[in-house]
Write a protein that holds these residues in place. Structure first.
Motif, mmCIF file in Angstrom:
data_model
loop_
_atom_site.group_PDB
_atom_site.id
_atom_site.type_symbol
_atom_site.label_atom_id
_atom_site.label_comp_id
_atom_site.label_asym_id
_atom_site.label_seq_id
_atom_site.Cartn_x
_atom_site.Cartn_y
_atom_site.Cartn_z
ATOM 1 N N VAL A 8 0.852 -1.178 0.000
ATOM 2 C CA VAL A 8 0.000 0.000 0.000
ATOM 3 C C VAL A 8 0.886 1.224 0.000
ATOM 4 O O VAL A 8 1.911 1.260 0.674
ATOM 5 N N GLY A 9 0.489 2.219 -0.741
ATOM 6 C CA GLY A 9 1.243 3.465 -0.764
ATOM 7 C C GLY A 9 0.307 4.647 -0.781
ATOM 8 O O GLY A 9 -0.889 4.519 -1.011
ATOM 9 N N LEU A 18 4.643 -2.581 3.021
ATOM 10 C CA LEU A 18 4.244 -3.960 2.791
ATOM 11 C C LEU A 18 3.558 -4.408 4.073
ATOM 12 O O LEU A 18 4.108 -4.236 5.161
ATOM 13 N N CYS A 19 2.354 -4.942 3.940
ATOM 14 C CA CYS A 19 1.590 -5.359 5.113
ATOM 15 C C CYS A 19 1.298 -6.855 5.051
ATOM 16 O O CYS A 19 0.789 -7.353 4.046
ATOM 17 N N THR A 20 1.620 -7.544 6.134
ATOM 18 C CA THR A 20 1.228 -8.938 6.294
ATOM 19 C C THR A 20 -0.020 -8.943 7.168
ATOM 20 O O THR A 20 -0.547 -7.884 7.507
ATOM 21 N N ASN A 100 -7.887 -1.449 1.539
ATOM 22 C CA ASN A 100 -7.103 -0.934 0.418
ATOM 23 C C ASN A 100 -6.546 0.467 0.682
ATOM 24 O O ASN A 100 -5.511 0.826 0.130
ATOM 25 N N ASP A 101 -7.225 1.243 1.504
ATOM 26 C CA ASP A 101 -6.837 2.639 1.726
ATOM 27 C C ASP A 101 -5.936 2.862 2.936
ATOM 28 O O ASP A 101 -5.201 3.845 2.982
ATOM 29 N N ILE A 102 -6.009 1.979 3.917
ATOM 30 C CA ILE A 102 -5.263 2.179 5.159
ATOM 31 C C ILE A 102 -3.947 1.414 5.104
ATOM 32 O O ILE A 102 -3.913 0.229 4.798
ATOM 33 N N ILE A 103 -2.867 2.112 5.442
ATOM 34 C CA ILE A 103 -1.540 1.499 5.437
ATOM 35 C C ILE A 103 -1.322 0.859 6.809
ATOM 36 O O ILE A 103 -0.817 1.483 7.736
ATOM 37 N N ALA A 104 -1.778 -0.390 6.927
ATOM 38 C CA ALA A 104 -1.657 -1.126 8.190
ATOM 39 C C ALA A 104 -1.969 -2.592 7.941
ATOM 40 O O ALA A 104 -2.645 -2.952 6.976
#
Length: 156
Positions: A8-9, A18-20, A100-104
């Protein structure tokens, strides 16, 4: 078996992650003074350099950016059935949109949703207003007292 990941950026080029399922990693491009050559396998004694690489990507654990969730859900807060007509439908978001919108990571998002008292109504995520939480908690406690229920036997 592998784990699902998402990259996500934001509009800021330095803010890709990069989120797992459980962890968020900041992605940082690192230049190197040494060159790395990529050579495909060969069945003969001859090797052909496929490409040269002068950088790599470094992953650093970071805290997910869940503070945006509250802002995203503020305009569609659930205040009771009578106020539903005033909710702008174009502001309603689904869990997929939020993911899709949150970087977490998924776990960080779940924890934030629990903390913010977010529920799903008709497929859309909605935070619950504090007056509604107080009203429903009071109603629940009054019902427990009126019926003389054993509170230890009540499940969430």
């Amino acid at each position: 078996q592998g784990e699902d990941i998402k990259i996500v950026g934001s509009n800021d080029k330095n803010d890709s992650c990069l989120c797992t399922k459980s962890t968020t990693y900041q992605i940082k491009r690192v230049e190197t003074s040494n060159s790395v050559f990529l050579i495909p396998p060969s069945h003969s004694n001859e090797f052909k350099i496929s490409t040269k690489c002068d950088h790599y990507y470094e992953l650093t654990p970071t805290i997910g950016k869940v503070e945006m969730i509250s802002e995203l859900l503020q305009s569609t807060q659930y205040k009771g059935k009578d106020y539903e007509i005033n909710i702008p439908s174009d502001k309603l978001i689904t869990r997929t949109q939020l993911d899709n919108d949150i970087i977490a990571s998924e776990i960080e998002i779940n924890n934030a949703l629990d903390k913010l008292l977010v529920i799903e109504i008709n497929g859309y995520l909605r935070s619950i207003s504090k007056p509604i939480v107080k009203e429903k908690t009071r109603l629940l406690l009054d019902t427990i007292i009126e019926n003389d229920w054993d509170i230890s036997n009540i499940n969430e």
